[in-house]
Design a protein around this motif. Sequence first.
Motif, PDB file in Angstrom:
ATOM      1  N   GLU A 143       0.858  -1.141   0.086  1.00  0.00           N
ATOM      2  CA  GLU A 143       0.061  -0.053   0.023  1.00  0.00           C
ATOM      3  C   GLU A 143       0.870   1.238  -0.017  1.00  0.00           C
ATOM      4  O   GLU A 143       0.959   1.952   0.864  1.00  0.00           O
ATOM      5  N   SER A 144       1.925   1.172  -0.782  1.00  0.00           N
ATOM      6  CA  SER A 144       2.935   2.256  -1.006  1.00  0.00           C
ATOM      7  C   SER A 144       2.714   3.111  -2.340  1.00  0.00           C
ATOM      8  O   SER A 144       2.582   2.208  -3.329  1.00  0.00           O
ATOM      9  N   PHE A 145       2.911   4.250  -2.429  1.00  0.00           N
ATOM     10  CA  PHE A 145       3.163   4.889  -3.559  1.00  0.00           C
ATOM     11  C   PHE A 145       4.504   4.907  -4.192  1.00  0.00           C
ATOM     12  O   PHE A 145       4.654   5.552  -5.345  1.00  0.00           O
TER      13      PHE A 145
ATOM     14  N   GLY B  88       9.992  10.342  13.372  1.00  0.00           N
ATOM     15  CA  GLY B  88       9.613  11.084  12.323  1.00  0.00           C
ATOM     16  C   GLY B  88      10.330  11.440  11.248  1.00  0.00           C
ATOM     17  O   GLY B  88      10.078  11.626  10.161  1.00  0.00           O
ATOM     18  N   THR B  89      11.916  11.117  11.397  1.00  0.00           N
ATOM     19  CA  THR B  89      12.634  11.212  10.196  1.00  0.00           C
ATOM     20  C   THR B  89      12.556  10.013   9.363  1.00  0.00           C
ATOM     21  O   THR B  89      11.876   9.062   9.728  1.00  0.00           O
ATOM     22  N   HIS B  90      12.830  10.327   7.902  1.00  0.00           N
ATOM     23  CA  HIS B  90      12.511   9.442   6.963  1.00  0.00           C
ATOM     24  C   HIS B  90      13.522   9.665   5.637  1.00  0.00           C
ATOM     25  O   HIS B  90      13.630  10.981   5.489  1.00  0.00           O
TER      26      HIS B  90
ATOM     27  N   GLY C 209       7.414   5.945  13.878  1.00  0.00           N
ATOM     28  CA  GLY C 209       8.649   5.487  13.062  1.00  0.00           C
ATOM     29  C   GLY C 209       8.251   5.404  11.462  1.00  0.00           C
ATOM     30  O   GLY C 209       7.614   6.027  10.991  1.00  0.00           O
ATOM     31  N   SER C 210       8.469   4.039  11.156  1.00  0.00           N
ATOM     32  CA  SER C 210       8.150   3.596   9.614  1.00  0.00           C
ATOM     33  C   SER C 210       6.551   3.837   9.439  1.00  0.00           C
ATOM     34  O   SER C 210       6.356   3.665   8.018  1.00  0.00           O
ATOM     35  N   SER C 211       5.754   3.643  10.486  1.00  0.00           N
ATOM     36  CA  SER C 211       4.354   3.577  10.045  1.00  0.00           C
ATOM     37  C   SER C 211       3.683   5.201  10.390  1.00  0.00           C
ATOM     38  O   SER C 211       2.721   5.228  10.197  1.00  0.00           O
TER      39      SER C 211
ATOM     40  N   SER D  53       5.150  10.572   7.288  1.00  0.00           N
ATOM     41  CA  SER D  53       6.196  10.122   6.524  1.00  0.00           C
ATOM     42  C   SER D  53       5.423   9.276   5.235  1.00  0.00           C
ATOM     43  O   SER D  53       6.082   9.611   3.957  1.00  0.00           O
ATOM     44  N   ARG D  54       4.261   8.801   5.444  1.00  0.00           N
ATOM     45  CA  ARG D  54       3.594   8.172   4.309  1.00  0.00           C
ATOM     46  C   ARG D  54       3.409   9.212   3.391  1.00  0.00           C
ATOM     47  O   ARG D  54       3.222   9.149   2.153  1.00  0.00           O
ATOM     48  N   LYS D  55       2.569  10.380   3.685  1.00  0.00           N
ATOM     49  CA  LYS D  55       2.368  11.323   2.978  1.00  0.00           C
ATOM     50  C   LYS D  55       3.358  12.187   2.287  1.00  0.00           C
ATOM     51  O   LYS D  55       3.276  12.563   1.250  1.00  0.00           O
ATOM     52  N   VAL D  56       4.481  12.258   2.631  1.00  0.00           N
ATOM     53  CA  VAL D  56       5.620  12.481   2.224  1.00  0.00           C
ATOM     54  C   VAL D  56       5.989  11.768   0.918  1.00  0.00           C
ATOM     55  O   VAL D  56       6.236  12.450  -0.173  1.00  0.00           O
ATOM     56  N   GLU D  57       5.972  10.718   1.004  1.00  0.00           N
ATOM     57  CA  GLU D  57       6.397   9.801  -0.040  1.00  0.00           C
ATOM     58  C   GLU D  57       5.230   9.781  -1.196  1.00  0.00           C
ATOM     59  O   GLU D  57       5.651   9.816  -2.511  1.00  0.00           O
TER      60      GLU D  57
END
Length: 400
Positions: free
Chosen positions: A342-344, A357-359, A381-383, A387-391
């Motif tokens: 479920e990744s962009f 929150g760093t990514h 973290g990774s969840s 971060s998901r919005k940044v990607e």
Amino acid sequence: MRETDITEVMENYVNKQEMSGGALMVRKEGKLVYKNKWGYSDLESNTPIEYNSIYRFMSMSKCITGIAVLKLYEAGKIDLDAPVSVYIPEFANMRVADDARYKMDDNMKIKHMFWKLLTFRMDKVKTVDCKREITIRDLLSHASGLEQGVAGLMAFIKMKPTDRSLEERVMRYSRYALDFQPGTSTSYSPLAGFDILGYIVGKVSGLGFENYLQKEIFNPLEMKNTFFYPNAEQKNRIVKLYKRKNGKLVDVTDTKEDTHQFMHHGNFHIESGSGGLYGTITDYEKLAEMLCNEGKFNGKQFLQSKTVQLMHTEAQEKHLEAEPGQVWGLSVKIRQDPTAAESFAHAGTYGWSGAFGTHFFVCPDKKLEAVFTTNRSDLGGSSSYISRKVEELVFKIWGN
């Protein structure tokens, strides 16, 4: 999707107190295509985020530790498939937990877990022999069994900040029971795996871990503001750490939720390869630039291209998914199947995140990399949804 959409999203996070501040850098095909910052490093004083603001990298430290191991691998001083006991003899006779009390069970109640935690003692866990020893590859790809199941994570939770050095911490891990047979499963080893690797780097190089990083990574990559322990001037540039409570950000800097208490370091000087590094976004972006450029930085080959390729290739012989559609490389997580994940991101994109929150990520097929920094203790973290919005934003704008 436009670049201005990024600012709109980020300013909305700041205005709604979902983050105090942050910064983003994006590079494509060797050119810096985006650089921006928002919000504050200190809400009370209204101190704005700057590009030289210093963040707790937390688990993004693991990728730096991984690169240190790979530098020594290139130099013929570390064998990725050698047993850890070759470098630390105390790891020769590890045992594997085989105890019904500490089996992962979907039916286990919280109150039962709490009682087990209260009474837990690692030396009382029933064990069996290891079928094979832990290897360097296992540590790099979260397949060692250290701190990766009920027993290991209970030991992590109950650990007191009494270890006075990295060596003392590593010797503690040599007495742990593994949560599974090495190389047969995976989850996430928050501290143990990469703290052990940092110790090995220091021992094999003869320089000590901190000195090795400075000489062989930070100096060549011009990472002038990356370190384990800040001096007086650097302390003034460290962003405050916040936690969101009742819709507001609360300052938790220097509390039990901050770096050294969070990682059970207390006041002791432990060069934690798992999560102890601080640094600026501009420093970490140099590392990401090098990886995206197949090991080159400023025209010089810092890592061999085949080593970088190895880093973002599925590490274990047995297919072990860290999460659906995602596998471990050597110190990085790879989006092997973006649909399942479920990744962009594009297939093959790799990177990692920090607990606060760093990514960062690198997309080899588009020669695209990005680094995002913020510090909030409860982002996951990774969840992290930020971060998901940044990607999502980066791939919609520059991923074509």
